[in-house]
Scaffold this motif. Structure first.
Motif, PDB file in Angstrom:
ATOM      1  N   GLU A  24       0.816  -1.222   0.000  1.00 30.87           N
ATOM      2  CA  GLU A  24       0.000   0.000   0.000  1.00 30.87           C
ATOM      3  C   GLU A  24       0.849   1.270   0.000  1.00 30.87           C
ATOM      4  O   GLU A  24       0.458   2.277  -0.577  1.00 30.87           O
ATOM      5  CB  GLU A  24      -0.952   0.004   1.208  1.00 30.87           C
ATOM      6  CG  GLU A  24      -2.045  -1.047   1.123  1.00 30.87           C
ATOM      7  CD  GLU A  24      -2.909  -0.918  -0.118  1.00 30.87           C
ATOM      8  OE1 GLU A  24      -3.299   0.214  -0.483  1.00 30.87           O
ATOM      9  OE2 GLU A  24      -3.187  -1.960  -0.739  1.00 30.87           O
ATOM     10  N   SER A  25       2.009   1.212   0.658  1.00 27.33           N
ATOM     11  CA  SER A  25       2.878   2.394   0.696  1.00 27.33           C
ATOM     12  C   SER A  25       3.745   2.527  -0.556  1.00 27.33           C
ATOM     13  O   SER A  25       4.518   3.471  -0.684  1.00 27.33           O
ATOM     14  CB  SER A  25       3.761   2.363   1.953  1.00 27.33           C
ATOM     15  OG  SER A  25       4.663   1.286   1.899  1.00 27.33           O
ATOM     16  N   GLY A  26       3.632   1.564  -1.476  1.00 24.18           N
ATOM     17  CA  GLY A  26       4.337   1.650  -2.741  1.00 24.18           C
ATOM     18  C   GLY A  26       5.743   1.077  -2.732  1.00 24.18           C
ATOM     19  O   GLY A  26       6.476   1.227  -3.715  1.00 24.18           O
ATOM     20  N   VAL A  27       6.128   0.408  -1.644  1.00 24.85           N
ATOM     21  CA  VAL A  27       7.460  -0.198  -1.610  1.00 24.85           C
ATOM     22  C   VAL A  27       7.547  -1.306  -2.653  1.00 24.85           C
ATOM     23  O   VAL A  27       8.555  -1.451  -3.334  1.00 24.85           O
ATOM     24  CB  VAL A  27       7.793  -0.737  -0.194  1.00 24.85           C
ATOM     25  CG1 VAL A  27       9.109  -1.498  -0.194  1.00 24.85           C
ATOM     26  CG2 VAL A  27       7.829   0.412   0.810  1.00 24.85           C
ATOM     27  N   PHE A  28       6.469  -2.082  -2.772  1.00 24.41           N
ATOM     28  CA  PHE A  28       6.385  -3.148  -3.773  1.00 24.41           C
ATOM     29  C   PHE A  28       5.099  -2.984  -4.563  1.00 24.41           C
ATOM     30  O   PHE A  28       4.068  -2.636  -4.001  1.00 24.41           O
ATOM     31  CB  PHE A  28       6.411  -4.536  -3.112  1.00 24.41           C
ATOM     32  CG  PHE A  28       7.701  -4.828  -2.410  1.00 24.41           C
ATOM     33  CD1 PHE A  28       8.841  -5.147  -3.129  1.00 24.41           C
ATOM     34  CD2 PHE A  28       7.780  -4.766  -1.031  1.00 24.41           C
ATOM     35  CE1 PHE A  28      10.037  -5.402  -2.488  1.00 24.41           C
ATOM     36  CE2 PHE A  28       8.973  -5.025  -0.375  1.00 24.41           C
ATOM     37  CZ  PHE A  28      10.105  -5.342  -1.103  1.00 24.41           C
ATOM     38  N   ALA A  29       5.180  -3.245  -5.849  1.00 24.30           N
ATOM     39  CA  ALA A  29       3.993  -3.139  -6.696  1.00 24.30           C
ATOM     40  C   ALA A  29       3.008  -4.256  -6.393  1.00 24.30           C
ATOM     41  O   ALA A  29       1.799  -4.051  -6.443  1.00 24.30           O
ATOM     42  CB  ALA A  29       4.394  -3.169  -8.172  1.00 24.30           C
ATOM     43  N   GLU A  30       3.521  -5.427  -6.072  1.00 22.88           N
ATOM     44  CA  GLU A  30       2.681  -6.592  -5.784  1.00 22.88           C
ATOM     45  C   GLU A  30       3.190  -7.272  -4.528  1.00 22.88           C
ATOM     46  O   GLU A  30       4.398  -7.288  -4.269  1.00 22.88           O
ATOM     47  CB  GLU A  30       2.726  -7.591  -6.950  1.00 22.88           C
ATOM     48  CG  GLU A  30       2.212  -7.051  -8.259  1.00 22.88           C
ATOM     49  CD  GLU A  30       0.728  -6.720  -8.222  1.00 22.88           C
ATOM     50  OE1 GLU A  30      -0.017  -7.368  -7.449  1.00 22.88           O
ATOM     51  OE2 GLU A  30       0.314  -5.806  -8.958  1.00 22.88           O
ATOM     52  N   LYS A  31       2.285  -7.872  -3.783  1.00 21.25           N
ATOM     53  CA  LYS A  31       2.683  -8.593  -2.579  1.00 21.25           C
ATOM     54  C   LYS A  31       3.640  -9.733  -2.909  1.00 21.25           C
ATOM     55  O   LYS A  31       4.565 -10.009  -2.148  1.00 21.25           O
ATOM     56  CB  LYS A  31       1.449  -9.132  -1.839  1.00 21.25           C
ATOM     57  CG  LYS A  31       0.679  -8.058  -1.102  1.00 21.25           C
ATOM     58  CD  LYS A  31      -0.565  -8.600  -0.427  1.00 21.25           C
ATOM     59  CE  LYS A  31      -0.287  -9.557   0.686  1.00 21.25           C
ATOM     60  NZ  LYS A  31      -1.494  -9.951   1.439  1.00 21.25           N
ATOM     61  N   ASP A  33       5.946  -9.792  -5.137  1.00 19.70           N
ATOM     62  CA  ASP A  33       7.292  -9.234  -5.275  1.00 19.70           C
ATOM     63  C   ASP A  33       7.927  -9.032  -3.899  1.00 19.70           C
ATOM     64  O   ASP A  33       9.098  -9.351  -3.699  1.00 19.70           O
ATOM     65  CB  ASP A  33       7.252  -7.895  -6.012  1.00 19.70           C
ATOM     66  CG  ASP A  33       6.740  -8.008  -7.430  1.00 19.70           C
ATOM     67  OD1 ASP A  33       6.857  -9.098  -8.040  1.00 19.70           O
ATOM     68  OD2 ASP A  33       6.205  -7.006  -7.935  1.00 19.70           O
ATOM     69  N   GLY A  34       7.152  -8.485  -2.991  1.00 19.05           N
ATOM     70  CA  GLY A  34       7.645  -8.273  -1.637  1.00 19.05           C
ATOM     71  C   GLY A  34       7.980  -9.583  -0.943  1.00 19.05           C
ATOM     72  O   GLY A  34       8.987  -9.688  -0.235  1.00 19.05           O
ATOM     73  N   PHE A  35       7.146 -10.597  -1.144  1.00 22.17           N
ATOM     74  CA  PHE A  35       7.375 -11.913  -0.554  1.00 22.17           C
ATOM     75  C   PHE A  35       8.693 -12.484  -1.055  1.00 22.17           C
ATOM     76  O   PHE A  35       9.527 -12.939  -0.272  1.00 22.17           O
ATOM     77  CB  PHE A  35       6.210 -12.842  -0.909  1.00 22.17           C
ATOM     78  CG  PHE A  35       6.260 -14.186  -0.231  1.00 22.17           C
ATOM     79  CD1 PHE A  35       5.485 -14.416   0.895  1.00 22.17           C
ATOM     80  CD2 PHE A  35       7.045 -15.202  -0.722  1.00 22.17           C
ATOM     81  CE1 PHE A  35       5.519 -15.654   1.528  1.00 22.17           C
ATOM     82  CE2 PHE A  35       7.083 -16.440  -0.106  1.00 22.17           C
ATOM     83  CZ  PHE A  35       6.319 -16.666   1.028  1.00 22.17           C
ATOM     84  N   ARG A  36       8.892 -12.446  -2.361  1.00 17.61           N
ATOM     85  CA  ARG A  36      10.121 -12.996  -2.942  1.00 17.61           C
ATOM     86  C   ARG A  36      11.354 -12.235  -2.458  1.00 17.61           C
ATOM     87  O   ARG A  36      12.386 -12.819  -2.148  1.00 17.61           O
ATOM     88  CB  ARG A  36      10.051 -12.956  -4.467  1.00 17.61           C
ATOM     89  CG  ARG A  36       9.111 -13.975  -5.054  1.00 17.61           C
ATOM     90  CD  ARG A  36       9.079 -13.866  -6.565  1.00 17.61           C
ATOM     91  NE  ARG A  36       8.214 -14.855  -7.166  1.00 17.61           N
ATOM     92  CZ  ARG A  36       7.388 -14.601  -8.159  1.00 17.61           C
ATOM     93  NH1 ARG A  36       7.318 -13.393  -8.686  1.00 17.61           N
ATOM     94  NH2 ARG A  36       6.633 -15.563  -8.647  1.00 17.61           N
ATOM     95  N   PHE A  37      11.247 -10.909  -2.417  1.00 14.27           N
ATOM     96  CA  PHE A  37      12.379 -10.115  -1.945  1.00 14.27           C
ATOM     97  C   PHE A  37      12.672 -10.440  -0.485  1.00 14.27           C
ATOM     98  O   PHE A  37      13.840 -10.534  -0.085  1.00 14.27           O
ATOM     99  CB  PHE A  37      12.113  -8.610  -2.116  1.00 14.27           C
ATOM    100  CG  PHE A  37      13.331  -7.781  -1.835  1.00 14.27           C
ATOM    101  CD1 PHE A  37      14.244  -7.513  -2.842  1.00 14.27           C
ATOM    102  CD2 PHE A  37      13.589  -7.296  -0.562  1.00 14.27           C
ATOM    103  CE1 PHE A  37      15.384  -6.770  -2.594  1.00 14.27           C
ATOM    104  CE2 PHE A  37      14.722  -6.555  -0.298  1.00 14.27           C
ATOM    105  CZ  PHE A  37      15.622  -6.284  -1.319  1.00 14.27           C
TER     106      PHE A  37
END
Length: 126
Positions: A24-31, A33-37
């Motif tokens: 939501e804060s724009g750190v990741f475009a998709e959840k 992507d954030g999970f993988r990172f």
């Protein structure tokens, strides 16, 4: 004891909420992507995360890791930790740790991705 592999990846409830906030804060475009990172960050940091206190289903394993890159990385880098668990159960724990770390950095100001990459490079070099 044989541990059954999971078909749906999860996070702790708190981890899922934190990943939502990072998206939501724009750190990741998709959840995803954030999970993988988050998994990559935990692997790079060499952490051995604890069991999840609770587990909220997140995504089908086939959608997250279509080519088995995450599974292969965990099998190669953490064989000792796989004696009592399965690759995707460990991936959940790694992601949960990584999401918490990213959330803490985000709340402290801003995630410094360049510094994270420098830390990884320093660990790889040593």
């Amino acid at each position: 004891m044989i541990v059954q592999e999971i078909t749906t990846i999860g996070l702790s409830k708190a981890g899922d909420d934190k990943l939502d906030a990072l998206k939501e804060s724009g750190v990741f475009a998709e959840k995803m992507d954030g999970f993988r990172f988050a998994v990559a960050l935990a692997l790079a940091q060499g952490v051995i995360p604890p069991e999840l206190p609770d587990r909220s289903p997140f995504l089908n394993v086939g959608s997250l890791d279509r080519d088995h890159t995450l599974r292969d990385a965990v099998e190669m880098l953490m064989p000792e930790q796989l004696r009592d668990t399965t690759p995707y159960r460990l991936i959940e724990r790694l992601a949960d740790w990584g999401v918490s770390e990213l959330d803490a950095q985000s709340k402290a100001g801003e995630i410094d991705f360049a510094a994270l990459f420098d830390q990884v490079a320093a660990k790889v070099s040593s």
